[in-house]
Design a protein around this motif. Structure first.
Motif, short mmCIF file in Angstrom:
data_model
loop_
_atom_site.label_atom_id
_atom_site.label_comp_id
_atom_site.label_asym_id
_atom_site.label_seq_id
_atom_site.Cartn_x
_atom_site.Cartn_y
_atom_site.Cartn_z
N GLY A 64 0.82 -1.21 0.00
CA GLY A 64 0.00 0.00 0.00
C GLY A 64 0.85 1.26 0.00
O GLY A 64 0.59 2.20 -0.75
N TYR A 65 1.88 1.28 0.84
CA TYR A 65 2.76 2.44 0.88
C TYR A 65 3.56 2.59 -0.42
O TYR A 65 3.84 3.72 -0.84
CB TYR A 65 3.69 2.38 2.09
N GLN A 66 3.89 1.49 -1.06
CA GLN A 66 4.58 1.57 -2.36
C GLN A 66 3.67 2.18 -3.42
O GLN A 66 4.13 2.92 -4.29
CB GLN A 66 5.05 0.18 -2.80
N LYS A 72 4.86 1.52 -7.06
CA LYS A 72 4.07 0.42 -7.61
C LYS A 72 2.75 0.96 -8.12
O LYS A 72 2.20 1.92 -7.59
CB LYS A 72 3.76 -0.63 -6.54
N ASN A 73 2.25 0.34 -9.17
CA ASN A 73 0.93 0.66 -9.68
C ASN A 73 -0.02 -0.46 -9.27
O ASN A 73 0.27 -1.62 -9.52
CB ASN A 73 0.94 0.80 -11.20
N THR A 78 -6.97 -4.23 -6.84
CA THR A 78 -6.36 -3.64 -5.66
C THR A 78 -6.80 -2.19 -5.49
O THR A 78 -7.11 -1.75 -4.38
CB THR A 78 -4.82 -3.73 -5.73
N LEU A 79 -6.86 -1.46 -6.57
CA LEU A 79 -7.30 -0.07 -6.51
C LEU A 79 -8.74 0.02 -6.02
O LEU A 79 -9.07 0.84 -5.16
CB LEU A 79 -7.15 0.61 -7.88
N LEU A 97 -10.23 4.97 -11.08
CA LEU A 97 -10.03 3.99 -12.15
C LEU A 97 -9.63 4.67 -13.46
O LEU A 97 -8.74 4.20 -14.16
CB LEU A 97 -11.29 3.13 -12.34
N LYS A 98 -10.28 5.78 -13.78
CA LYS A 98 -9.94 6.52 -15.00
C LYS A 98 -8.51 7.03 -14.94
O LYS A 98 -7.75 6.90 -15.91
CB LYS A 98 -10.89 7.70 -15.20
N ILE A 99 -8.13 7.62 -13.82
CA ILE A 99 -6.78 8.18 -13.67
C ILE A 99 -5.73 7.09 -13.79
O ILE A 99 -4.67 7.29 -14.39
CB ILE A 99 -6.66 8.95 -12.33
N ALA A 100 -6.04 5.90 -13.25
CA ALA A 100 -5.09 4.79 -13.31
C ALA A 100 -5.08 4.12 -14.68
O ALA A 100 -4.23 3.27 -14.95
CB ALA A 100 -5.43 3.76 -12.23
N GLY A 101 -6.01 4.51 -15.54
CA GLY A 101 -6.06 3.93 -16.89
C GLY A 101 -6.83 2.63 -16.98
O GLY A 101 -6.67 1.86 -17.92
#
Length: 141
Positions: A64-66, A72-73, A78-79, A97-101
């Protein structure tokens, strides 16, 4: 970030003769956050404790901290779990979700419908995973 309907941006893009000019005219409307920045901002706004959210999301605290540091993505699952653990609204989850692609939650998908139902009914990750399992769908983790 200012807002404009996606359909309006698409209309402008379809009618554009020059890509650079399109970018110049619309740069304020493009997503410019990374997922770690978005999460950091929403967590700060809601005064959330990361370690507590990671436990609620049922994810490893180090991982989570990574994610928060940008090292980490997170996967889509997980998101979603982090967002549910943080009690994000459905709109906030869709934005993440949009921002993460990733694809947003889609009500025509049985699995996504279960997740949306869980979010709308304030279910936690464990409860949503149980609902997914009962419907023979893949769990979030």
């Amino acid at each position: 970030m200012k807002s404009i309907p996606t359909s309006e941006l698409l209309k402008q893009l379809n009618n554009a003769n020059n890509l650079d000019e399109y970018f110049k005219q619309n740069q304020e409307y493009f997503l410019d956050n990374t997922i770690s920045e978005y999460l950091y901002n929403v967590f700060a706004e809601k005064c959330l404790v990361k370690s507590r959210v990671f436990r609620k999301a049922e994810i490893d605290e180090i991982y989570g901290y990574q994610i928060f540091s940008g090292k980490k993505n997170p996967s889509r699952n997980t998101l979603i779990a982090i967002c549910i653990g943080a009690r994000f609204t459905l709109n906030e989850i869709q934005s993440a979700l949009k921002i993460a692609g990733y694809a947003t939650l889609y009500s025509k998908s049985k699995r996504d419908s279960i997740i949306i139902f869980g979010i709308n009914n304030s279910k936690d990750v464990c409860e949503i995973n149980e609902m997914l399992f009962e419907q023979n769908e893949n769990t979030l983790n």
